[in-house]
Design an enzyme around this catalytic site. Structure first.
Site, mmCIF file in Angstrom:
data_model
loop_
_atom_site.group_PDB
_atom_site.id
_atom_site.type_symbol
_atom_site.label_atom_id
_atom_site.label_comp_id
_atom_site.label_asym_id
_atom_site.label_seq_id
_atom_site.Cartn_x
_atom_site.Cartn_y
_atom_site.Cartn_z
ATOM 1 N N LEU A 51 -1.981 0.091 1.514
ATOM 2 C CA LEU A 51 -2.632 -0.387 2.724
ATOM 3 C C LEU A 51 -4.118 -0.055 2.746
ATOM 4 O O LEU A 51 -4.928 -0.844 3.236
ATOM 5 C CB LEU A 51 -1.943 0.214 3.960
ATOM 6 C CG LEU A 51 -0.483 -0.179 4.189
ATOM 7 C CD1 LEU A 51 0.034 0.424 5.494
ATOM 8 C CD2 LEU A 51 -0.319 -1.698 4.196
ATOM 9 N N SER A 186 1.532 5.453 12.396
ATOM 10 C CA SER A 186 2.698 4.650 12.054
ATOM 11 C C SER A 186 3.462 4.370 13.331
ATOM 12 O O SER A 186 3.342 5.109 14.319
ATOM 13 C CB SER A 186 3.600 5.410 11.071
ATOM 14 O OG SER A 186 4.860 4.770 10.932
ATOM 15 N N TYR A 201 7.851 13.487 8.615
ATOM 16 C CA TYR A 201 6.922 12.349 8.601
ATOM 17 C C TYR A 201 6.710 11.820 10.015
ATOM 18 O O TYR A 201 5.577 11.587 10.441
ATOM 19 C CB TYR A 201 7.467 11.242 7.702
ATOM 20 C CG TYR A 201 6.606 9.993 7.690
ATOM 21 C CD1 TYR A 201 5.488 9.907 6.871
ATOM 22 C CD2 TYR A 201 6.906 8.897 8.510
ATOM 23 C CE1 TYR A 201 4.694 8.767 6.850
ATOM 24 C CE2 TYR A 201 6.114 7.761 8.508
ATOM 25 C CZ TYR A 201 5.011 7.702 7.677
ATOM 26 O OH TYR A 201 4.217 6.577 7.674
ATOM 27 N N LYS A 205 3.095 11.812 11.996
ATOM 28 C CA LYS A 205 2.421 10.622 12.500
ATOM 29 C C LYS A 205 2.220 10.682 14.010
ATOM 30 O O LYS A 205 1.223 10.161 14.536
ATOM 31 C CB LYS A 205 3.195 9.365 12.098
ATOM 32 C CG LYS A 205 3.116 9.066 10.603
ATOM 33 C CD LYS A 205 1.665 8.918 10.148
ATOM 34 C CE LYS A 205 1.543 8.533 8.691
ATOM 35 N NZ LYS A 205 0.132 8.375 8.249
ATOM 36 N N THR A 236 4.356 -3.353 0.928
ATOM 37 C CA THR A 236 3.394 -2.983 -0.104
ATOM 38 C C THR A 236 4.096 -3.052 -1.461
ATOM 39 O O THR A 236 5.324 -3.199 -1.546
ATOM 40 C CB THR A 236 2.875 -1.556 0.124
ATOM 41 O OG1 THR A 236 3.988 -0.642 0.050
ATOM 42 C CG2 THR A 236 2.224 -1.430 1.503
#
Length: 297
Positions: A51, A186, A201, A205, A236
């Site tokens: 990204l 995110s 995670y 975020k 991606t």
């Protein structure tokens, strides 16, 4: 006494050749100038691929000619810079010498490394206008099985790296009158992803999202805007590789997304240019989610 009303051609009745010619002219002339990234020095971390690289591409397509690509391995950052310039000159009046795109090695988890990278950027360009903290990693372990050293590494990159990047950006922007900082969080900052376990995670975020809001308030009167971009599931190259071995996971993610598909990296181009450019000049401390509606339900 009857009269014949004036006739205005609707798009249905109009000459399609004329319509396409008008659209072509409007596309060139009528673009809102505040979205232009020309005359802006931009910096993106984690930009050799993924990204971050798409954000760089969006800036170049919006007129940016001065851009620093930061990534862990300098040779990969330099290679990405060369490829970006080469692609920008295809079917374009621009020449490679019109661009100053550089690649810099930077470990965002190291405050010293980030400081050194920003020093090189300032030595090269003399200023910095738009910074995107895009470097990040994700891993999937259950909470009981997650090794502590992996948790620490994730926080060092995703949270501390975003903070170091934003702080060095502001230190250089404030003396010049301000700038724009975008922290890439995110949709996981707002929801709990399923079926994969990724508690550290998600928490990281969420920290990045609130960090953007907090820094926005702290620096608002100093001219530095800080906003947050929160992508949903994006296709991606890395994600495509993972999902090639787990087609059921892809179906699950798509079924949980109201738009019924995963995002293409290009779907983020408009949002990142908006946040980094003068088009969002009265916007700070905000989050833009680009998730196909995932967080709605």
């Amino acid at each position: 006494m009857s009269s014949t009303p004036a006739r205005f051609d609707s798009p249905v009745n109009a000459d399609p050749v004329k319509l396409s010619a008008v659209a072509a002219k409007a596309r060139v002339v009528k673009t809102l100038p505040e979205f232009s990234m020309s005359n802006k020095v931009c910096l993106v971390t984690g930009a050799a691929r993924g990204l971050g690289n798409e954000f760089c591409r969006a800036f170049i397509q919006s007129g940016c000619t001065d851009l620093a690509i930061l990534d862990l391995k300098e040779e990969e950052a330099v290679e990405a810079a060369e490829e970006l310039v080469k692609a920008a000159c295809v079917d374009s009046p621009m020449e490679p010498e019109d661009y100053r795109v550089i690649g810099i090695g930077c470990d965002v988890s190291s405050e010293l490394s980030v400081q050194q990278a920003f020093r090189r950027v300032m030595d090269t360009y003399g200023r910095i206008d738009s910074v995107v903290a895009s470097a990040g990693i994700v891993e999937n372990y259950s909470a009981f099985d997650y090794p502590f050293d992996r948790i620490k590494r994730l926080y060092d990159i995703n949270v501390h790296g975003a903070f170091f990047t934003a702080r060095e950006a502001a230190r250089n922007m404030i003396p010049q009158g301000g700038g724009s900082v975008v922290l890439v969080a995110s949709m996981s900052a707002n929801i709990v992803n399923i079926p994969q376990p990724q508690t550290p995670y998600n928490a990281a975020k969420a920290a990045v999202k609130h960090m953007a809001a907090s820094l926005a308030v702290e620096w608002a009167k100093k001219g530095v805007r800080v906003n947050c971009l929160s992508p949903g599931y994006m296709l991606t190259k890395l994600t495509k590789t993972i999902l090639a071995h787990d087609t059921e996971l892809k179906k699950t993610w798509e079924s949980l997304t109201p738009m019924g598909r995963m995002g293409d990296p290009e779907d983020l181009a408009g949002a990142i240019v908006f946040l980094a450019s003068d088009a969002s000049r009265f916007m700070t401390g905000s989050e833009i989610r680009v998730d196909g509606g995932y967080c709605i339900i």
